[in-house]
Scaffold this motif. Structure first.
Motif, PDB file in Angstrom:
ATOM      1  N   PRO A   1       0.820  -1.220   0.000  1.00 18.65           N
ATOM      2  CA  PRO A   1       0.000   0.000   0.000  1.00 18.65           C
ATOM      3  C   PRO A   1       0.856   1.273   0.000  1.00 18.65           C
ATOM      4  CG  PRO A   1      -0.827  -1.563   1.626  1.00 18.65           C
ATOM      5  CD  PRO A   1       0.443  -2.139   1.087  1.00 18.65           C
ATOM      6  N   SER A   2       1.959   1.256   0.735  1.00 19.43           N
ATOM      7  CA  SER A   2       2.836   2.437   0.758  1.00 19.43           C
ATOM      8  C   SER A   2       3.359   2.743  -0.640  1.00 19.43           C
ATOM      9  CB  SER A   2       4.046   2.199   1.663  1.00 19.43           C
ATOM     10  OG  SER A   2       3.651   1.818   2.940  1.00 19.43           O
ATOM     11  N   ARG A   3       3.824   1.707  -1.299  1.00 21.09           N
ATOM     12  CA  ARG A   3       4.385   1.896  -2.639  1.00 21.09           C
ATOM     13  C   ARG A   3       3.316   2.357  -3.617  1.00 21.09           C
ATOM     14  NH1 ARG A   3       9.261  -1.375  -4.491  1.00 21.09           N
ATOM     15  NH2 ARG A   3      10.564  -1.164  -2.662  1.00 21.09           N
ATOM     16  N   GLU A   4       2.148   1.775  -3.499  1.00 21.19           N
ATOM     17  CA  GLU A   4       1.081   2.123  -4.439  1.00 21.19           C
ATOM     18  C   GLU A   4       0.732   3.607  -4.318  1.00 21.19           C
ATOM     19  OE1 GLU A   4      -2.854   0.155  -4.049  1.00 21.19           O
ATOM     20  OE2 GLU A   4      -3.436   2.126  -4.800  1.00 21.19           O
ATOM     21  N   ILE A   5       0.576   4.078  -3.087  1.00 22.19           N
ATOM     22  CA  ILE A   5       0.239   5.496  -2.884  1.00 22.19           C
ATOM     23  C   ILE A   5       1.367   6.380  -3.421  1.00 22.19           C
ATOM     24  CG2 ILE A   5      -0.066   7.282  -1.111  1.00 22.19           C
ATOM     25  CD1 ILE A   5      -1.678   5.131   0.471  1.00 22.19           C
ATOM     26  N   ALA A   6       2.609   5.956  -3.165  1.00 22.25           N
ATOM     27  CA  ALA A   6       3.755   6.748  -3.620  1.00 22.25           C
ATOM     28  C   ALA A   6       3.817   6.804  -5.148  1.00 22.25           C
ATOM     29  CB  ALA A   6       5.041   6.160  -3.055  1.00 22.25           C
ATOM     30  N   LEU A   7       3.557   5.678  -5.797  1.00 24.46           N
ATOM     31  CA  LEU A   7       3.605   5.653  -7.267  1.00 24.46           C
ATOM     32  C   LEU A   7       2.458   6.478  -7.850  1.00 24.46           C
ATOM     33  CD1 LEU A   7       4.737   4.700  -9.946  1.00 24.46           C
ATOM     34  CD2 LEU A   7       3.463   2.562  -9.699  1.00 24.46           C
TER      35      LEU A   7
ATOM     36  N   GLN B   1      11.067   7.500  -4.944  1.00 26.50           N
ATOM     37  CA  GLN B   1       9.836   7.917  -4.274  1.00 26.50           C
ATOM     38  C   GLN B   1       9.137   6.753  -3.562  1.00 26.50           C
ATOM     39  OE1 GLN B   1       7.683  11.167  -5.522  1.00 26.50           O
ATOM     40  NE2 GLN B   1       5.643  10.361  -5.063  1.00 26.50           N
ATOM     41  N   VAL B   2       9.013   5.615  -4.245  1.00 27.60           N
ATOM     42  CA  VAL B   2       8.309   4.497  -3.583  1.00 27.60           C
ATOM     43  C   VAL B   2       9.120   3.980  -2.392  1.00 27.60           C
ATOM     44  CG1 VAL B   2       7.008   3.802  -5.647  1.00 27.60           C
ATOM     45  CG2 VAL B   2       9.142   2.649  -5.120  1.00 27.60           C
ATOM     46  N   GLU B   3      10.432   3.985  -2.523  1.00 26.90           N
ATOM     47  CA  GLU B   3      11.253   3.463  -1.423  1.00 26.90           C
ATOM     48  C   GLU B   3      11.260   4.415  -0.226  1.00 26.90           C
ATOM     49  OE1 GLU B   3      15.073   2.331  -3.008  1.00 26.90           O
ATOM     50  OE2 GLU B   3      14.233   0.533  -3.964  1.00 26.90           O
ATOM     51  N   THR B   4      11.301   5.711  -0.499  1.00 29.65           N
ATOM     52  CA  THR B   4      11.289   6.701   0.584  1.00 29.65           C
ATOM     53  C   THR B   4       9.989   6.583   1.383  1.00 29.65           C
ATOM     54  OG1 THR B   4      12.661   8.209  -0.693  1.00 29.65           O
ATOM     55  CG2 THR B   4      11.388   9.170   1.100  1.00 29.65           C
ATOM     56  N   VAL B   5       8.887   6.537   0.661  1.00 29.45           N
ATOM     57  CA  VAL B   5       7.588   6.475   1.343  1.00 29.45           C
ATOM     58  C   VAL B   5       7.436   5.164   2.106  1.00 29.45           C
ATOM     59  CG1 VAL B   5       5.095   6.307   0.923  1.00 29.45           C
ATOM     60  CG2 VAL B   5       6.431   8.108  -0.181  1.00 29.45           C
ATOM     61  N   GLU B   6       7.905   4.084   1.509  1.00 29.36           N
ATOM     62  CA  GLU B   6       7.799   2.799   2.202  1.00 29.36           C
ATOM     63  C   GLU B   6       8.635   2.794   3.482  1.00 29.36           C
ATOM     64  OE1 GLU B   6       7.314  -1.638   0.581  1.00 29.36           O
ATOM     65  OE2 GLU B   6       9.319  -0.817   0.227  1.00 29.36           O
ATOM     66  N   ASP B   7       9.824   3.382   3.420  1.00 32.73           N
ATOM     67  CA  ASP B   7      10.673   3.453   4.611  1.00 32.73           C
ATOM     68  C   ASP B   7      10.031   4.326   5.693  1.00 32.73           C
ATOM     69  OD1 ASP B   7      12.524   1.769   3.527  1.00 32.73           O
ATOM     70  OD2 ASP B   7      14.029   3.294   3.072  1.00 32.73           O
ATOM     71  N   ALA B   8       9.482   5.467   5.287  1.00 28.88           N
ATOM     72  CA  ALA B   8       8.841   6.361   6.269  1.00 28.88           C
ATOM     73  C   ALA B   8       7.665   5.648   6.933  1.00 28.88           C
ATOM     74  CB  ALA B   8       8.389   7.652   5.595  1.00 28.88           C
ATOM     75  N   ASP B   9       6.871   4.953   6.136  1.00 29.75           N
ATOM     76  CA  ASP B   9       5.740   4.205   6.710  1.00 29.75           C
ATOM     77  C   ASP B   9       6.233   3.102   7.647  1.00 29.75           C
ATOM     78  OD1 ASP B   9       3.538   5.554   5.747  1.00 29.75           O
ATOM     79  OD2 ASP B   9       3.386   4.365   3.906  1.00 29.75           O
ATOM     80  N   TYR B  10       7.346   2.497   7.288  1.00 31.06           N
ATOM     81  CA  TYR B  10       7.908   1.458   8.151  1.00 31.06           C
ATOM     82  C   TYR B  10       8.282   2.057   9.514  1.00 31.06           C
ATOM     83  CZ  TYR B  10      11.168  -1.779  10.241  1.00 31.06           C
ATOM     84  OH  TYR B  10      11.801  -2.604  11.146  1.00 31.06           O
ATOM     85  N   ILE B  11       8.979   3.192   9.487  1.00 32.53           N
ATOM     86  CA  ILE B  11       9.369   3.838  10.748  1.00 32.53           C
ATOM     87  C   ILE B  11       8.118   4.165  11.564  1.00 32.53           C
ATOM     88  CG2 ILE B  11      10.439   5.893  11.788  1.00 32.53           C
ATOM     89  CD1 ILE B  11      12.341   5.962   9.353  1.00 32.53           C
ATOM     90  N   ARG B  12       7.095   4.712  10.882  1.00 33.38           N
ATOM     91  CA  ARG B  12       5.859   5.077  11.590  1.00 33.38           C
ATOM     92  C   ARG B  12       5.245   3.855  12.260  1.00 33.38           C
ATOM     93  NH1 ARG B  12       3.874   7.642   7.749  1.00 33.38           N
ATOM     94  NH2 ARG B  12       4.645   9.706   8.255  1.00 33.38           N
ATOM     95  N   SER B  13       5.274   2.724  11.559  1.00 38.47           N
ATOM     96  CA  SER B  13       4.667   1.511  12.118  1.00 38.47           C
ATOM     97  C   SER B  13       5.446   0.996  13.326  1.00 38.47           C
ATOM     98  CB  SER B  13       4.583   0.419  11.042  1.00 38.47           C
ATOM     99  OG  SER B  13       5.882  -0.120  10.808  1.00 38.47           O
TER     100      SER B  13
ATOM    101  N   LEU C   1       7.783  14.177   0.074  1.00 40.71           N
ATOM    102  CA  LEU C   1       8.550  13.844  -1.123  1.00 40.71           C
ATOM    103  C   LEU C   1      10.023  13.630  -0.777  1.00 40.71           C
ATOM    104  CD1 LEU C   1       7.209  16.572  -3.569  1.00 40.71           C
ATOM    105  CD2 LEU C   1       6.756  14.112  -3.676  1.00 40.71           C
ATOM    106  N   PRO C   2      10.704  12.778  -1.550  1.00 40.46           N
ATOM    107  CA  PRO C   2      12.155  12.696  -1.404  1.00 40.46           C
ATOM    108  C   PRO C   2      12.738  14.103  -1.594  1.00 40.46           C
ATOM    109  CG  PRO C   2      11.370  11.029  -2.957  1.00 40.46           C
ATOM    110  CD  PRO C   2      10.198  11.888  -2.625  1.00 40.46           C
ATOM    111  N   ASN C   3      13.757  14.435  -0.835  1.00 39.73           N
ATOM    112  CA  ASN C   3      14.418  15.751  -0.894  1.00 39.73           C
ATOM    113  C   ASN C   3      13.578  16.893  -0.342  1.00 39.73           C
ATOM    114  OD1 ASN C   3      16.642  14.541  -2.184  1.00 39.73           O
ATOM    115  ND2 ASN C   3      15.541  14.646  -4.128  1.00 39.73           N
ATOM    116  N   ASP C   4      12.460  16.565   0.295  1.00 40.09           N
ATOM    117  CA  ASP C   4      11.714  17.609   0.992  1.00 40.09           C
ATOM    118  C   ASP C   4      12.497  18.086   2.201  1.00 40.09           C
ATOM    119  OD1 ASP C   4       9.065  18.993   1.923  1.00 40.09           O
ATOM    120  OD2 ASP C   4       9.754  17.811   3.627  1.00 40.09           O
TER     121      ASP C   4
END
Ligand code: ADP
Ligand code: MG
Length: 567
Positions: A71-77, A175-187, A275-278
């Motif tokens: 789901p993280s990757r899908e939203i990011a893509l 982008q998909v990897e950044t968002v997936e990692d952030a979601d992982y940390i949140r979890s 976003l990456p680089n935000d």
């Protein structure tokens, strides 16, 4: 299905006809590489632009499944594709006549990666939603311009942005990897006993109050104090190190202009991905964190604010407190109680926007004004009970009063934009310099009372229309005949969220209110429907300009509706 060539000849035929004749083009068209769907045709060149969709089969678009498996990757893509399409649309969108003629536009986008209705994708197809201003001169159709726009520009945009081969694969992966990692940390935050994480190297300051991109020059990267440093082993980037803010009561202290509010703001919006680089892509916050502030002038409908406010002049009830015009302190009390009503787990408070008399009442003032004469129990005397009794943590920016040293678990000092842990020093000072305060909060926090809203008090109608909603940026929405002021609800970050919130209020009223249901029960049901069916469930036809919101902001909008009544 008619072909694009047929659509082109229809448009040419409509040239110079009256604008209403555009209604003929509603429908689906085969453009070979994709399908174009015209869902809604505007009534005149100044009206809300027409609603279009394109669908591209995955057999042609060819996005590798691993880019959208989680789901993280899908939203990011989806977010990535929305941004690509938006950018291409901006370059090809041009004025082609009167009013909105020639416009090609998408959802409004900021620094957050959000789950939006602009783009969908699965292993079969990609769907993108956007709006088009159908060209006219005065009220006469400009058929050739329309043909150019629809049969040349739109295919050009699709071609540039919705096929994997025409995009930058490195950027998509990032982008998909950044968002997936952030979601992982949140979890991982709860099991690590943390409410927020700020990665080393993060850039927190923004370019300006109206430009949310990272500060370009002289931004000092974040670096955790060693004692608070934690590490996450993320699925893509591996180890990410930074400052963990523990559950409990945390103070951020420091001189003025040393970066306290900037840190808190980054944590407030850390409930969303960036976003990456935000610069804040690895500033990650517990999704149940709610910004609390004073908001004098707001209305309050039947909120139990008695944990904080009692014995008002004229014997007004504070167990079901209502007012069309709250004071600073009562508004802040209501903001807290309403957040707790919908299960906030972390409160974020900045002294800059808090009511002083709500935050502190010092020894001297306690001597001058007897407790019996002061309706307010200050936050300092409830903050511990809130954590011990309800597991609700508080992160508080407080440069102006050391009284909080007594109740804090962790104290972080900002010095020249760098954080230092000063808990031991603060505790020592608290021991050596007693405040002589009487604590006024009692043993327990007090009752959190869920309210039952009266459905009829929520009225989205205006004139002949049963539902009339109009969103003005993130701050205000016209709901029927009333304007809901959300300028103090700081965790609404995108206009699409507010549009979705206003629409969801109508949906909530129609589907889930009544039957003695409480506000948290109603919101649970609305969110469960959205979780199961997507945001499209709250609208009558596919709309591309909605973004997912949190329960807290939906509640916030309801709570600020001045007509709201509760049982
Ligand atoms: P405080 O709340 O402590 O008074 P602010 O957070 O408002 O301070 O920050 C003051 C100014 O410093 C703001 O203009 C902000 O953009 C800038 N700033 C904050 N953090 C940094 C940083 N890490 N590097 C450079 N400038 C920063
Ligand atoms: Mg500040």
């Amino acid at each position: 299905m008619p072909s694009s060539a047929q659509l082109r000849s229809t448009l040419n035929r409509l040239d110079n006809a009256s604008y209403k004749a555009y209604k003929d083009i509603k429908g689906s068209y085969d453009f070979e590489d994709f399908t174009l769907i015209i869902d809604h045709v505007q009534g005149d060149p100044f009206a809300a632009p027409s609603k279009f969709r394109v669908k591209v089969p995955q057999s042609l678009a060819n996005f590798p499944p691993k880019l959208f498996t989680s789901p993280s990757r899908e939203i990011a893509l989806r977010d990535f594709l929305t941004r690509q399409f938006d950018e291409a649309a901006k370059t090809l969108s041009s004025r082609r006549g009167t009013g909105k003629s020639g416009l090609i536009a998408m959802a409004k986008l900021g620094q957050e990666v959000l789950d939006r209705t602009a783009t969908f994708l699965n292993d079969k197809e990609i769907e993108v939603r956007f709006v088009v201003g159908l060209p006219a001169r005065g009220r006469r159709i400009l058929g050739r311009q329309a043909a150019e726009l629809i049969c040349e520009d739109i295919p050009e945009i699709v071609d540039r942005t919705l096929f994997y081969d025409s995009l930058n694969p490195k950027k998509i992966r990032q982008q998909v990897e950044t968002v997936e990692d952030a979601d992982y940390i949140r979890s991982q935050l709860p099991e690590r006993g943390l409410v927020a994480f700020v990665a080393n190297g993060a850039i927190l300051p923004r370019r300006s109050g109206v430009d949310d991109r990272p500060l370009k020059d002289n931004a000092i990267p974040f670096q955790s104090p060693p004692s608070l440093e934690v590490e996450f082993d993320c699925p893509n980037q591996g180890k990410i190190t930074g400052m963990g803010i523990p559950q409990g009561i945390t103070l951020i202290v420091g001189g003025g202009y040393h970066g306290k509010s900037t840190l808190l703001r980054a944590i407030e919006v850390g409930v969303y991905n960036h976003l990456p680089n935000d610069g804040r892509e690895f500033v990650v916050t517990d999704p149940h964190a709610v910004k609390i502030r004073a908001e004098d002038g707001r209305s309050i409908a039947g909120v139990n604010i008695s944990p904080f406010i009692n014995q008002l002049p004229q014997n007004r009830s504070t167990q079901q407190f209502s007012t069309p015009n709250a004071s600073g302190s009562t508004s802040q009390a209501a903001n807290i109680m309403e957040a707790l009503e919908v299960e906030a787990k972390v409160l974020l408070v900045d002294e800059d926007t808090a009511a002083t008399n709500f935050m502190i009442r010092d020894h001297r003032m306690q001597q001058l004004i007897q407790k019996e004469k002061e309706p307010i129990t200050p936050f300092i005397d409830k903050i511990r009970q809130l954590y011990d009794g309800h597991g609700v943590s508080t992160l508080l920016v407080m440069g102006g009063s050391g009284d909080y040293f007594d109740v804090a678990d962790t104290v972080i000092a900002m010095d020249n934009f760098c954080p230092y842990e000063v808990t031991q020093q603060a505790k020592k000072i608290a021991e050596e310099h007693a405040t002589y305060r009487e604590t006024e909060g009692g043993e327990e926090f007090g009752e959190i009372t869920p309210r039952i809203p009266v459905a009829d008090s929520i009225d989205p109608s205006r004139g002949k229309r049963s539902v009339k909603l109009q969103v003005r940026d993130v701050d205000e929405v016209a709901f029927g005949t009333e304007d809901i002021d959300l300028s103090s609800v700081e965790q609404i970050v995108n206009v699409g969220q507010l549009r979705a919130i206003a629409t969801a209020l109508v949906y909530a009223k129609d589907r889930h209110m009544g039957k003695q249901r409480t506000i948290p029960e109603i919101i649970d049901r609305v969110l469960a429907d959205i979780e199961k069916n997507g945001l499209d469930i709250i609208t009558d036809y596919p709309q591309g300009d909605l973004a997912v919101f949190r329960r807290f902001e939906l509640a916030a909008a309801l709570n600020r509706l001045r007509s709201l009544e509760v049982e």
